[in-house]
Design an enzyme around this catalytic site. Structure first.
Site, mmCIF file in Angstrom:
data_model
loop_
_atom_site.group_PDB
_atom_site.id
_atom_site.type_symbol
_atom_site.label_atom_id
_atom_site.label_comp_id
_atom_site.label_asym_id
_atom_site.label_seq_id
_atom_site.Cartn_x
_atom_site.Cartn_y
_atom_site.Cartn_z
ATOM 1 N N GLU A 42 -3.585 -2.818 3.924
ATOM 2 C CA GLU A 42 -3.868 -1.537 3.286
ATOM 3 C C GLU A 42 -5.366 -1.284 3.142
ATOM 4 O OE1 GLU A 42 -2.398 2.071 1.405
ATOM 5 O OE2 GLU A 42 -1.688 0.602 2.853
ATOM 6 N N ASP A 76 -7.041 12.491 3.734
ATOM 7 C CA ASP A 76 -6.704 12.392 5.157
ATOM 8 C C ASP A 76 -5.992 13.621 5.720
ATOM 9 O OD1 ASP A 76 -4.565 11.764 3.529
ATOM 10 O OD2 ASP A 76 -3.927 10.007 4.648
ATOM 11 N N GLU A 112 4.317 14.980 -1.817
ATOM 12 C CA GLU A 112 5.311 14.112 -1.187
ATOM 13 C C GLU A 112 6.602 14.871 -0.913
ATOM 14 O OE1 GLU A 112 4.801 11.279 0.025
ATOM 15 O OE2 GLU A 112 3.065 10.427 -1.001
ATOM 16 N N GLU A 135 0.548 5.018 11.024
ATOM 17 C CA GLU A 135 -0.642 5.691 11.550
ATOM 18 C C GLU A 135 -1.173 5.070 12.840
ATOM 19 O OE1 GLU A 135 0.021 7.200 7.616
ATOM 20 O OE2 GLU A 135 -0.125 5.132 8.330
#
Length: 577
Positions: free
Chosen positions: A369, A276, A136, A390
């Protein structure tokens, strides 16, 4: 004479029809241009509503709590589901401001961009006793600083002369050095957590995700190229190569692993959470750094995903060892995949999946989600929507590739939903439950870094004119520079780079503007060609694609040929590329 007169009348009617079509096309283009300008301004207002509330109520802390108009120092909480080992004296790192830097530039606000740079250069310090998530911090803070440094030093002269003296790069290098001890493991795979002041804590967990150790190469590679210090790129590359060596015989990867033993902990995998950005960075690293190695990795991994995860337009999860399906579920993070497929050239498959994601968005008003595909129902506990970007990201990429105005309508729908369901007086709030649209008191920094940015670029891509950028997984633009390349993918060579010898290049990658499919063969270095499956192999099911010109039709993913627009306005005839 009669046939001759008939011919004259036919020609006259044809000329009249062409004139009417030209007028109609001109009027329609004007309508779409007007709509795009209107939507651009609507997104601009969204961004500043979020940004101004952050600056007024939360800055210099990390993120805004829009319902209570307070703040959270969330950099130490990101990825920390149990909220363990939280610092006592950490007062934030202006996370949302850092995440907003490139968005400010894209929206043309160079004055605020300069103000932010000056404040950060005078106040931001990383010598703090705070345990943070490596992944992150890398994509948000390091990526934000590196990208903003590049934007501050490019040829557009955005800043007052002398106002910028590489302050952001100095901060980025300091942060990068503080992240390096995480890679000091027997495998070279980095710990998921590190203390910015003291390094790896005693008895630190050795568990990390595939994304966490395989999605560092863009930011750390760029930092090495900018500073001349190879340690950052070397550490990220070593971890990536180790991770690649851990793939199964099916070229699949699990979700979580142990950085000390190098053993997999969770064998079920897909294209969503935990994996991902690993796929995303393999291909984007090939574009940014030109390494053939990255292309070969991505190509093998992409074909495996299509073979073992894909079910029609959906992607389920599967056991990395056997390829057998494990979980049939849609996760919101999977919505990045169509955008990646556009970059690869697999436009038809991207469109197919994108339509399904948008269908779920329309069904609930936002994208939940987790959605259980086998039961066609929401996951009982993961019903939230944290302002994720996204779907907007993939919509932007698909519009760039096809210029299909339908994607403008999708973007308009996303903007309207965000304003209807998530806008509050104090900013934009996450949704706790998509069935009730109950709010949660959190405005994530990626809403400004990605969601607003991709929506803005969908309606106004002037920032990209005559520029080639790759966006990181956090939406920070990194330029495609000749100086960074071992071998530049042909589709990314600007026309003014006359010194690049094209005959030495392999035509594999695809730019959004060129829509070039990957090659069907890979060069084996003088020993002939090794035939492999093309990434463009998914049949195009969209037979009802309305078009005005050949440019609207894009490229067929089955045979890598350009589609042409028929007289009836449908994409269905084929021309060689």
């Amino acid at each position: 004479m009669l046939p001759h007169m008939c011919l004259k009348w036919v020609l006259l009617l044809l000329l009249i029809s062409i004139s009417v079509l030209d007028v109609y096309s001109s009027d329609e283009n004007h309508v779409w241009a007007t709509k795009k300008r209107r939507m651009r301004e609507k997104v601009r207002r969204m961004f500043y509503h979020a940004y101004d509330n952050y600056m007024n109520h939360a800055f210099p802390h990390d993120e805004l709590k829009p319902l209570t108009k307070t703040f959270t120092d969330s950099l130490s909480e990101l990825g920390n589901l149990r909220l363990e080992h939280l610092p006592h004296d950490y007062n934030g790192s202006a996370l949302t401001l850092i995440e907003s830097l490139s968005s400010l530039v894209i929206m043309g606000n160079n004055t605020e961009f300069e103000r932010a740079i000056i404040w950060l250069s005078e106040n931001l310090k990383f010598n703090v006793d705070a345990r943070i998530n490596l992944f992150e911090c890398n994509i948000r803070v390091l990526g934000g600083l590196v990208s903003a440094h590049i934007l501050a030093t490019d040829s557009t002269n955005r800043l007052v002369q002398g106002a910028y003296k590489n302050q952001l790069l100095i901060l980025a290098e300091d942060l990068g050095k503080r992240l390096l001890p995480a890679f000091d493991t027997p495998t070279g795979l980095p710990y998921a957590w590190i203390n910015l002041k003291y390094g790896v804590m005693e008895n630190e967990t050795t568990e990390t995700s595939t994304s966490g150790c395989g999605s560092l190469i863009l930011e750390m590679g760029a930092l090495s190229r900018l500073t001349g210090n190879p340690r950052f790129e070397s550490a990220a590359l070593h971890a990536l190569r180790k991770l690649w060596s851990m793939r199964s015989s099916l070229n699949l990867f699990g979700t979580t692993l142990d950085v000390v033993t190098g053993e997999w902990i969770e064998h079920s995998s897909g294209i969503g959470a935990g994996v991902d950005s690993f796929y995303e960075y393999l291909f984007k690293a090939h574009i940014v750094f030109g390494k053939e190695e990255f292309w070969r990795m991505f190509h093998s991994a992409y074909v495996a995903v299509q073979k073992y995860f894909r079910h029609g337009p959906w992607y389920h999860e599967a056991d990395m060892r056997t390829g057998k399906a494990t979980y049939w579920q849609l996760t919101s993070l999977q919505a990045f995949w169509p955008g990646l497929q556009v970059l690869v050239g697999d436009v038809a498959a991207a469109n197919s999946s994108h339509r399904e994601f948008f269908y779920v968005w329309e069904k609930f008003g936002v994208l939940p989600e987790r959605y259980l595909l086998d039961h066609q129902m929401l996951h009982p506990t993961e019903k939230y929507y944290p302002l994720r970007p996204e779907l907007a990201e993939s919509t932007f990429h698909l519009y760039q590739a096809t210029k299909d105005p339908w994607y403008i309508e999708v973007g308009e729908s996303i903007v309207n939903s965000l304003n209807l369901y998530t806008k509050v007086e104090g900013g934009f709030a996450s949704i706790r439950d998509v069935t009730t649209m109950q709010h949660e008191d959190h405005q994530h920094s990626f809403f400004l870094a990605e969601t607003c940015k991709y929506l803005y670029l969908l309606f106004d891509d002037s920032f990209l004119v005559n520029q080639n950028y790759i966006f990181t997984t956090e939406g920070h633009p990194i330029p495609v520079l000749s100086a960074w390349h071992e071998r530049l993918p042909e589709a990314y060579i600007p026309t003014n780079w006359t010194f690049v010898k094209k005959e030495k290049l392999v035509r594999q990658a695809s730019a959004m503007s060129m829509q070039v499919c990957p090659a069907n063969t890979l060069d084996t270095g003088g020993s002939g060609s090794q035939h492999v499956k093309s990434a463009c192999h998914v049949a195009d099911a969209r037979s009802n694609h309305r078009c005005l010109s050949d440019e609207d039709c894009g490229v067929d993913s089955t045979n890598c040929r350009r589609r042409s627009c028929s007289m009836a306005g449908y994409c269905g005839l084929w021309l060689s590329i």
